[in-house]
Design an enzyme around this catalytic site. Structure first.
Site, PDB file in Angstrom:
ATOM      1  N   ASP A   1      -8.170  -9.338   4.641  1.00 57.32           N
ATOM      2  CA  ASP A   1      -7.983  -8.127   5.432  1.00 57.32           C
ATOM      3  C   ASP A   1      -9.026  -7.988   6.535  1.00 57.32           C
ATOM      4  OD1 ASP A   1      -6.922  -5.773   6.275  1.00 57.32           O
ATOM      5  OD2 ASP A   1      -7.623  -4.559   4.602  1.00 57.32           O
TER       6      ASP A   1
ATOM      7  N   GLU B   1     -12.567  -2.506  12.062  1.00 57.34           N
ATOM      8  CA  GLU B   1     -12.695  -1.678  10.860  1.00 57.34           C
ATOM      9  C   GLU B   1     -13.827  -2.157   9.950  1.00 57.34           C
ATOM     10  OE1 GLU B   1      -9.022  -1.734   8.730  1.00 57.34           O
ATOM     11  OE2 GLU B   1      -9.869  -0.903   6.888  1.00 57.34           O
TER      12      GLU B   1
ATOM     13  N   GLU C   1       0.828  -1.216   0.000  1.00 59.38           N
ATOM     14  CA  GLU C   1       0.000   0.000   0.000  1.00 59.38           C
ATOM     15  C   GLU C   1       0.861   1.264   0.000  1.00 59.38           C
ATOM     16  OE1 GLU C   1      -4.059  -1.549   2.033  1.00 59.38           O
ATOM     17  OE2 GLU C   1      -2.626  -0.720   3.433  1.00 59.38           O
TER      18      GLU C   1
HETATM   19  C1  BDP Z   1      -6.228  -2.247   6.142  1.00 55.51           C
HETATM   20  C2  BDP Z   1      -6.559  -0.852   6.540  1.00 55.51           C
HETATM   21  C3  BDP Z   1      -5.435   0.116   6.335  1.00 55.51           C
HETATM   22  C4  BDP Z   1      -4.166  -0.452   6.936  1.00 55.51           C
HETATM   23  C5  BDP Z   1      -3.886  -1.804   6.350  1.00 55.51           C
HETATM   24  C6  BDP Z   1      -2.700  -2.507   6.988  1.00 55.51           C
HETATM   25  O1  BDP Z   1      -7.679  -0.442   5.784  1.00 55.51           O
HETATM   26  O2  BDP Z   1      -5.806   1.330   6.921  1.00 55.51           O
HETATM   27  O3  BDP Z   1      -3.089   0.391   6.722  1.00 55.51           O
HETATM   28  O4  BDP Z   1      -4.978  -2.649   6.577  1.00 55.51           O
HETATM   29  O5  BDP Z   1      -2.942  -3.464   7.730  1.00 55.51           O
HETATM   30  O6  BDP Z   1      -7.142  -3.075   6.798  1.00 55.51           O
HETATM   31  O7  BDP Z   1      -1.567  -2.157   6.745  1.00 55.51           O
END
Ligand code: BDP
Length: 675
Positions: A340, A368, A266
């Site tokens: 996730d 989340e 990401e």
């Molecule tokens: C996702 C989230 C994000 C996190 C990412 C992570 O949406 O905000 O940065 O995981 O775990 O669930 O790095």
């Protein structure tokens, strides 16, 4: 205060003082007795707490075998006779074990367990029991729904908020032994001298409570704060920079735990920016902290930069070939499922697949994707399901719990008065710690303890609240993502339904995961599809791959199923979907009824707060059901049965709904609407 009881604590070390203070406060409150504290010389105590090293009384008791079993962090609690008088001893090898034992004793008292004949030995099954804070240096919290960050960076190190100590106490009471202070989407500034001084101040508060401090390391820190021209892990200047940085950190915080790293995921920088591997990157940091006894937790949550394969396969494809290439002080931190933190996922195929690399599991306490602060979803059943899942990696019985060395929970804690954004969310913080200590505990037992300690021992309260907690997560699965669906939430906020989300990076959209078309629904991950099943060991692979054996609750995760195909229940997929969405709403309603029955048994303040949130949850469960069912119907063209609750609005209304831009509470008032 009726009578006085004597507590013998023979040491004045910081952790022993903490144990003593907790016992004095707790016993006074629970027993209504005055507690007198006596020192080493006294043998005349109703309660003795200590180690063989700091307590002559403990040293004289025949506890050798039990203490060996207790190990470095565990404890022994036993009813004994001292000088002909009945007493209880809390013994451990180290002070921290005494503190954990003190909390266990208070838990037994508070939950009204019998103390006569008490004889227990307890040791944590997992060595690393961490909270990961996704806290930013500007005070915001990524995916935090309980206010601002607890860490007041601007005021540290001079001003120490008393909540830091309470935070440490709460963690110690459930055996959590480490805290990552900063977001995985890291800021290199945390590694500069000014911030390290602030971190050291927090570490000083946490130390007596057995809470080690860890930080996230931004891989490009040598460029950003070090003035180097590269962050290449094989560059000798970069290696020297990290080694010097580690020396500096350990000078300020001698018991610093180590680093947590999100790299090449990401948009975060990482070793692949220099055509190096994850192992090269992890080993760079591992070598820097190794002389000080530190560890590196390297996250397996990676996306490839293109979209070449099924997203849920990318961690496995990337990391399995690196098994054996990591230093011994590296742990790979693997999310519980391969996607996730969804309401339900199969266990991550990396568990059991890296025989030569220690792994730890990462779960999300902050919810989340499960309604955030406002929906009740007790997560112990989710974690229990994963911990007990059998990977078969080393034959039957290779459960996920046995394949990991540690567990980290993404914290749901913030500056809110109630710490976690709602009263019932505290249950998840509690359950996380208890399961980290003992992954074999049942969700029901944990819920029972928590309710007794939080509300009441009255069976008229314990029964209904336990019932609510235990059904709540499955309710969320049912109204959000039944039968193995995943990632159907609104874009960005991940709050509210968005099964139609498309555009942008494909493997972040709902349509990528649901694969709805006129034929049916679900992601084919068998050999005819992405073949993600190949990442699981036999016989798990075959179990998931076959329509005859895949569990119904993972059906659409692994298979694309025709709308009118019959499932094992005899009902068609369409009928089964409708039933699950409705069951989610029905459970929302039954949770409301259970809670309403407690009106005079729970204090009015908490009663009304929880009641209001359950109302939100029921309305939003209907939102989820109606939006999802209408969207699926636009593909299936099948009717709703005559007795099905009619959606209040047409599909377009749900698609066009824009929730107020309130980052703290992205919920939609329009949904609650006029009746
Ligand atoms: C996702 C989230 C994000 C996190 C990412 C992570 O949406 O905000 O940065 O995981 O775990 O669930 O790095």
């Amino acid at each position: 205060m009726s009578t006085t009881a004597q507590l013998v604590v023979a040491s004045d070390a910081a952790t022993m003082r903490a144990a003593r203070d907790e016992l004095v406060t707790g016993l006074r409150g629970l027993l209504g007795r005055n507690i007198r504290v006596a020192g080493a010389a006294s043998r005349d105590g109703a309660l003795v707490a200590g180690t063989p090293g700091n307590s002559p009384v403990v040293a004289a008791l025949p506890l050798g075998a039990e203490l060996r079993q207790a190990g470095p962090e565990g404890f022994v609690i036993r009813a004994v006779a001292i000088g002909g008088r009945r007493a209880i001893v809390v013994a451990a090898n180290r002070d921290i074990g005494v503190l954990y034992g003190a909390f266990q004793l208070l838990r037994l008292l508070q939950t009204e367990r019998p103390l006569a004949g008490l004889d227990l030995v307890s040791a944590p099954r997992l060595g690393l029991r961490l909270l990961d804070h996704w806290d930013n240096l500007n005070g915001t919290v990524e995916r935090g729904y309980a206010g601002a960050s607890l860490w007041e960076w601007a005021r540290l190190p001079d001003s120490i908020n008393p909540r830091y100590r309470d935070y440490a106490r709460a963690n110690a009471s459930i055996g959590i032994n480490g805290v990552v202070l900063t977001n995985v989407n890291a800021n290199a500034l945390i590694l500069t001298p000014a911030y390290l001084g602030k971190v050291a101040a927090l570490a000083r508060v946490f130390r007596p409570w057995g809470l080690k401090v860890y930080l996230t390391a931004r891989f490009s820190a040598p460029l950003e704060i070090g003035g180097l021209a590269t962050a290449d892990p094989l560059d000798s200047g970069v290696r020297a920079w990290w080694a010097a940085k580690a020396d500096e950190i350990y000078r300020a915080i001698p018991d610093f735990g180590g680093f947590l790293v999100k790299a090449n995921s990401e948009g975060q920088p990482g070793p692949q920016d220099y055509h190096r591997t994850h192992a090269d990157g992890a080993n760079l940091l591992a070598d820097a902290v190794a002389p000080h006894g530190g560890i590196v937790m390297w996250r397996a949550f990676v996306y490839s930069s293109a979209v070449p394969t099924d997203r849920v396969m990318q961690a496995g494809d990337e990391f399995v070939p690196l098994d054996g290439a990591f230093r011994s002080n590296v742990l790979i931190q693997v999310k519980n499922g391969p996607l996730d933190f969804q309401p339900r996922e199969p266990f991550h195929p990396l568990f059991g697949a890296m025989a030569r690399t220690p792994l730890m599991m990462e779960v999300q306490i902050t919810k989340e994707y499960l309604g955030q602060d406002s929906h009740l979803a007790f997560l112990a059943p989710l974690w229990e399901e994963v911990l007990r899942a059998d990977t078969y990696a080393h034959g039957p019985g290779s459960t996920v719990a046995k394949e990991i060395q540690g567990i980290a929970g993404v914290a749901n804690v913030g500056s809110d008065r109630d710490w976690t954004g709602s009263d019932l969310n505290q249950a998840n913080w509690y359950a996380f710690g208890r399961l980290a200590w003992d992954p074999t505990l049942s969700s029901a037992a944990i819920a029972d303890e928590w309710i007794r300690m939080t509300f009441s021992n009255d069976p008229r309260v314990v029964g209904p609240v336990q019932g609510m907690l235990l059904v709540s997560r499955e309710a969320v699965v049912n109204y959000m993502t039944p039968l193995g669906l995943a990632h159907q939430m609104a874009r960005g906020t991940h709050y509210g339904p968005g099964p139609w989300v498309t555009g942008g990076r494909a493997d972040q959209t709902s349509v990528y995961f649901n694969r709805a078309d006129s034929a049916g629904l679900g992601f084919d991950r068998t050999a005819t599809g992405s073949d993600a099943v190949r990442q699981y060991a036999l016989p798990v692979r075959n179990r998931f791959a076959s329509r005859d054996s895949v569990p119904d609750d993972l059906l659409l995760w692994f298979h694309h199923v025709g709308w009118s195909e019959r499932l094992r229940s005899g009902r068609t997929l369409w009928e089964e979907l409708l039933r699950h969405y409705q069951a989610g709403v029905d459970t929302g309603r039954s949770m409301q009824r259970s809670w309403d029955s407690l009106e005079r048994l729970v204090d009015a303040e908490r009663f009304h707060r929880v009641q209001a949130l359950l109302r939100v949850q029921e309305a939003e469960a209907r939102w989820w059901r109606d939006a999802s069912v209408l969207y699926w119907q636009s593909f299936s063209h099948l009717p709703l049965p005559p007795d099905y609750e009619v959606p209040r609005h047409p599909l377009d209304w749900y698609r066009q709904l824009r929730c107020p831009a309130d980052p703290r509470k992205p919920r939609c008032d329009a949904v609650m609407g006029a009746p």
